[in-house]
Write a protein that holds these residues in place. Structure first.
Motif, PDB file in Angstrom:
ATOM      1  N   LYS A  15     -10.821  -0.266   1.257  1.00 60.25           N
ATOM      2  CA  LYS A  15      -9.794  -0.586   0.278  1.00 60.25           C
ATOM      3  C   LYS A  15     -10.132   0.089  -1.048  1.00 60.25           C
ATOM      4  O   LYS A  15     -11.300   0.252  -1.395  1.00 60.25           O
ATOM      5  CB  LYS A  15      -9.694  -2.098   0.087  1.00 60.25           C
ATOM      6  N   HIS A  43      -5.314   6.332  -0.316  1.00 62.14           N
ATOM      7  CA  HIS A  43      -4.383   5.224  -0.588  1.00 62.14           C
ATOM      8  C   HIS A  43      -3.759   5.321  -1.987  1.00 62.14           C
ATOM      9  O   HIS A  43      -3.282   4.323  -2.532  1.00 62.14           O
ATOM     10  CB  HIS A  43      -5.084   3.860  -0.453  1.00 62.14           C
ATOM     11  N   ARG A  45      -0.112   3.997  -2.775  1.00 59.31           N
ATOM     12  CA  ARG A  45      -0.044   2.567  -2.498  1.00 59.31           C
ATOM     13  C   ARG A  45      -0.722   1.754  -3.606  1.00 59.31           C
ATOM     14  O   ARG A  45      -0.183   0.750  -4.083  1.00 59.31           O
ATOM     15  CB  ARG A  45      -0.689   2.289  -1.145  1.00 59.31           C
ATOM     16  N   VAL A  46      -1.900   2.204  -4.013  1.00 59.87           N
ATOM     17  CA  VAL A  46      -2.651   1.483  -5.036  1.00 59.87           C
ATOM     18  C   VAL A  46      -1.984   1.597  -6.400  1.00 59.87           C
ATOM     19  O   VAL A  46      -1.839   0.600  -7.129  1.00 59.87           O
ATOM     20  CB  VAL A  46      -4.097   2.021  -5.129  1.00 59.87           C
ATOM     21  N   SER A  56       1.283  -0.414  -6.644  1.00 56.17           N
ATOM     22  CA  SER A  56       0.976  -1.842  -6.665  1.00 56.17           C
ATOM     23  C   SER A  56       0.395  -2.266  -8.011  1.00 56.17           C
ATOM     24  O   SER A  56       0.695  -3.362  -8.510  1.00 56.17           O
ATOM     25  CB  SER A  56      -0.009  -2.175  -5.548  1.00 56.17           C
ATOM     26  N   SER A  57      -0.392  -1.380  -8.619  1.00 61.91           N
ATOM     27  CA  SER A  57      -1.053  -1.728  -9.878  1.00 61.91           C
ATOM     28  C   SER A  57      -0.077  -1.895 -11.033  1.00 61.91           C
ATOM     29  O   SER A  57      -0.396  -2.553 -12.025  1.00 61.91           O
ATOM     30  CB  SER A  57      -2.092  -0.663 -10.235  1.00 61.91           C
ATOM     31  N   PRO A 112       4.597  -3.087  -5.565  1.00 62.45           N
ATOM     32  CA  PRO A 112       3.993  -2.701  -4.287  1.00 62.45           C
ATOM     33  C   PRO A 112       5.032  -2.158  -3.317  1.00 62.45           C
ATOM     34  O   PRO A 112       6.214  -2.511  -3.385  1.00 62.45           O
ATOM     35  CB  PRO A 112       3.379  -4.007  -3.779  1.00 62.45           C
ATOM     36  N   LYS A 125      -1.893  -4.016   2.927  1.00 65.76           N
ATOM     37  CA  LYS A 125      -3.182  -3.947   2.245  1.00 65.76           C
ATOM     38  C   LYS A 125      -3.070  -4.172   0.747  1.00 65.76           C
ATOM     39  O   LYS A 125      -3.907  -4.831   0.130  1.00 65.76           O
ATOM     40  CB  LYS A 125      -3.853  -2.596   2.536  1.00 65.76           C
ATOM     41  N   TYR A 126      -2.023  -3.621   0.130  1.00 66.36           N
ATOM     42  CA  TYR A 126      -1.893  -3.701  -1.327  1.00 66.36           C
ATOM     43  C   TYR A 126      -0.645  -4.469  -1.775  1.00 66.36           C
ATOM     44  O   TYR A 126      -0.327  -4.477  -2.957  1.00 66.36           O
ATOM     45  CB  TYR A 126      -1.889  -2.289  -1.929  1.00 66.36           C
TER      46      TYR A 126
END
Length: 242
Positions: A119, A158, A161-162, A165-166, A170, A176-177
């Motif tokens: 992750k 990733h 995706r990260v 989401s941050s 998301p 996962k995120y």
């Protein structure tokens, strides 16, 4: 597995990766892109022995879309260098939860991957954190979802995706995120739709398009101009079955 060929010549093989297929063999033992494509080349061209196919870049297992492989070591070396120099343009389509405040923007984060958890975390203070940069544009919003076009400037694990989401948006289906807003079993709505670069040997411009299937949530935008104006690649030549 059916794999659509987007472009092929003596040096390159560009295909549409199906979702939930690993790029290369892993501990799952599932069929993977590299093995399937090598076997197809061996059969189609009646090649004896091992077939060379260079893996240049990756897509996360749940993500589908355009990928390029090298059929010669010369093309592999030059393509790898092009990816390192960031002269290969990669764009993605993504469906995210909510509506970003800014219609267009650039996201810059420093990301660190925890290999034990597999992750990635936003952690600018971590000594091994690497800079991640992407541009995004909101193409349309509907039903509290937004369709985004995303252009990568770096290729971190990733990353899309990260980063999305941050900022509180998301990706639909990302287990996962975005597990706090997504349901188990939902397919992630992230798709590699365009690859563009100069041919590493011929020096001619190459651009291929790949569009996601019209399943939910992509079908929310089935009537919109964005799908009608993104042409299917006319260089599609064949379909591989395995």
């Amino acid at each position: 597995m059916k794999v659509h060929v987007l472009y092929e010549d003596n040096h390159l093989l560009m295909v549409q990766k199906p979702v939930n297929i690993p790029v290369q063999a892993d501990k799952s033992g599932d069929s993977d892109m590299l093995t399937v494509l090598k076997e197809d080349l061996k059969v189609r061209y009646q090649k004896p022995g091992n077939v060379y196919l260079g893996l240049i870049h990756r897509l996360d297992r749940p993500v589908g879309g355009a990928m390029v492989f090298a059929k010669t070591s010369k093309a592999a070396s030059r393509l790898s260098d092009m990816f390192r120099r960031r002269v290969v343009e990669r764009s993605y389509l993504s469906v995210v939860h909510g509506v970003p405040k800014q219609k267009k923007g650039q996201l810059v984060h420093y990301l660190h991957k925890d290999k034990r958890e597999n992750k990635v975390f936003v952690d600018p203070k971590h000594p091994k954190a690497k800079k991640a940069v992407l541009d995004y544009e909101v193409l349309e919003s509907r039903n509290n979802f937004s369709l985004l076009a995303v252009k990568l400037h770096t290729g971190r694990p990733h990353q899309i995706r990260v980063q999305l989401s941050s900022i509180g948006h998301p990706i639909f289906g990302d287990q996962k995120y975005g597990q706090h807003v997504n349901k188990p079993g939902q397919q992630i709505a992230l798709w590699a739709d365009v690859l563009s670069f100069d041919h590493p040997i011929k020096k001619e411009p190459i651009e291929v398009y790949s569009l996601p299937p019209m399943d939910h949530p992509w079908n929310i935008w089935s009537h919109l101009r964005v799908r009608q104006t993104m042409p299917f690649n006319t260089l599609k030549t064949s379909e591989i079955s395995s």
